[in-house]
Scaffold this active site. Structure first.
Site, PDB file in Angstrom:
ATOM      1  N   GLY A  45       0.840  -1.198   0.000  1.00 55.47           N
ATOM      2  CA  GLY A  45       0.000   0.000   0.000  1.00 55.47           C
ATOM      3  C   GLY A  45       0.868   1.239   0.000  1.00 55.47           C
ATOM      4  N   GLN A  50       3.115   9.944   0.861  1.00 50.08           N
ATOM      5  CA  GLN A  50       4.386   9.232   1.066  1.00 50.08           C
ATOM      6  C   GLN A  50       5.373   9.494  -0.071  1.00 50.08           C
ATOM      7  OE1 GLN A  50       2.220   5.309   2.060  1.00 50.08           O
ATOM      8  NE2 GLN A  50       4.131   5.157   3.195  1.00 50.08           N
ATOM      9  N   CYS A  95       5.193   0.047   7.353  1.00 52.00           N
ATOM     10  CA  CYS A  95       4.963   1.229   6.517  1.00 52.00           C
ATOM     11  C   CYS A  95       6.265   1.624   5.835  1.00 52.00           C
ATOM     12  CB  CYS A  95       4.474   2.370   7.410  1.00 52.00           C
ATOM     13  SG  CYS A  95       4.159   3.903   6.530  1.00 52.00           S
ATOM     14  N   LEU A  96       6.189   1.895   4.537  1.00 52.10           N
ATOM     15  CA  LEU A  96       7.409   2.283   3.816  1.00 52.10           C
ATOM     16  C   LEU A  96       7.991   3.584   4.357  1.00 52.10           C
ATOM     17  CD1 LEU A  96       6.344   1.363   0.170  1.00 52.10           C
ATOM     18  CD2 LEU A  96       8.045   0.197   1.595  1.00 52.10           C
ATOM     19  N   HIS A 137      -5.093   1.945   7.286  1.00 50.60           N
ATOM     20  CA  HIS A 137      -3.712   2.439   7.396  1.00 50.60           C
ATOM     21  C   HIS A 137      -3.474   3.569   6.386  1.00 50.60           C
ATOM     22  CE1 HIS A 137       0.784   1.706   7.876  1.00 50.60           C
ATOM     23  NE2 HIS A 137       0.744   2.370   6.724  1.00 50.60           N
ATOM     24  N   GLU A 138      -3.921   3.352   5.140  1.00 50.36           N
ATOM     25  CA  GLU A 138      -3.670   4.354   4.085  1.00 50.36           C
ATOM     26  C   GLU A 138      -4.545   5.593   4.279  1.00 50.36           C
ATOM     27  OE1 GLU A 138      -1.046   3.967   2.469  1.00 50.36           O
ATOM     28  OE2 GLU A 138      -0.769   1.832   2.838  1.00 50.36           O
ATOM     29  N   HIS A 141      -2.930   7.941   6.532  1.00 46.76           N
ATOM     30  CA  HIS A 141      -1.914   8.790   5.866  1.00 46.76           C
ATOM     31  C   HIS A 141      -2.571  10.037   5.267  1.00 46.76           C
ATOM     32  CE1 HIS A 141       1.893   6.649   6.000  1.00 46.76           C
ATOM     33  NE2 HIS A 141       1.343   5.521   5.571  1.00 46.76           N
TER      34      HIS A 141
END
Ligand code: Y12
Ligand code: CO
Length: 176
Positions: A45, A50, A95-96, A137-138, A141
């Site tokens: 994701g 990001q 998470c990236l 989660h996204e 963000h």
């Protein structure tokens, strides 16, 4: 084109992303670049913030039973809204933008997601399990929130200490 990933504690990650209004060729190129960035970084994701764009855009590509990510399963999610949240699930999230850290986080087990696709078409899906977790989660963000902000006080403190150490090691690997 792979885009650079913004990493915590960069303050950009705290921005509230704005709705997308134009579903044009620039958006399509950006979505393609997000896809390359996510896949080349081994992500499932990615939210636009990001890669430093504060717009309500996120991609998800959930692996199949064999652990493979198929482009047919790619979800390009624009201007998402969740509703009908039910149940709870605890999942170990990564998470990236917070490399090398994985933490158990509690989320809703199932939900309804309404969003637009790259052409502005309205779509509604039901999600449960990992897909539901990844959607939440996204969306966090897009609202300037990271999963580490959902940790209880003690675990967050421990994370901050370990993360600082890791950043220091990355800056000066000879010091270990
Ligand atoms: C559950 C799991 C994930 C999400 C949100 C999406 N998160 C990711 O896609 C995280 C990807 C990730 C990839 C990493 O790279 C490799 O494994 C090679 C990674 O590793 C390092 O940072 C060293 C960390 C995260 C929601 C719910
Ligand atoms: Co993330």
């Amino acid at each position: 084109m792979k885009l650079p990933v913004v990493v915590y504690p960069d303050k950009k990650l705290k921005l509230i992303s704005k709705p997308v209004e134009s579903f044009n060729a620039d958006l399509h190129t950006f979505l393609d670049n997000m896809y390359e960035t996510m896949m080349q970084s081994n992500g499932i994701g990615l939210a636009a913030i990001q890669v430093a764009k504060a717009e309500r855009i996120m991609l998800l590509c959930i692996p199949d039973e064999e652990g493979e990510q198929n482009k047919d399963d790619l979800l390009e999610i624009i201007n998402p809204k969740i509703s009908n949240e039910q149940g709870t699930i605890v999942y170990q999230e990564g998470c990236l933008s917070v490399p090398s850290f994985y933490e158990d986080i509690e989320r809703y087990e199932s939900l309804t997601l309404d969003f637009q696709d790259r052409h502005g078409k309205k779509i509604s899906i039901q999600a449960e399990g990992l897909l539901s977790v990844a959607i939440q989660h996204e969306i966090d963000h897009l609202d300037g929130k990271l999963f580490i902000e959902r940790l209880p006080y003690g675990r967050r403190k421990k994370f901050e200490k370990e993360y600082k150490k890791l950043l220091k090691q990355k800056k000066n690997p000879a010091s270990d």
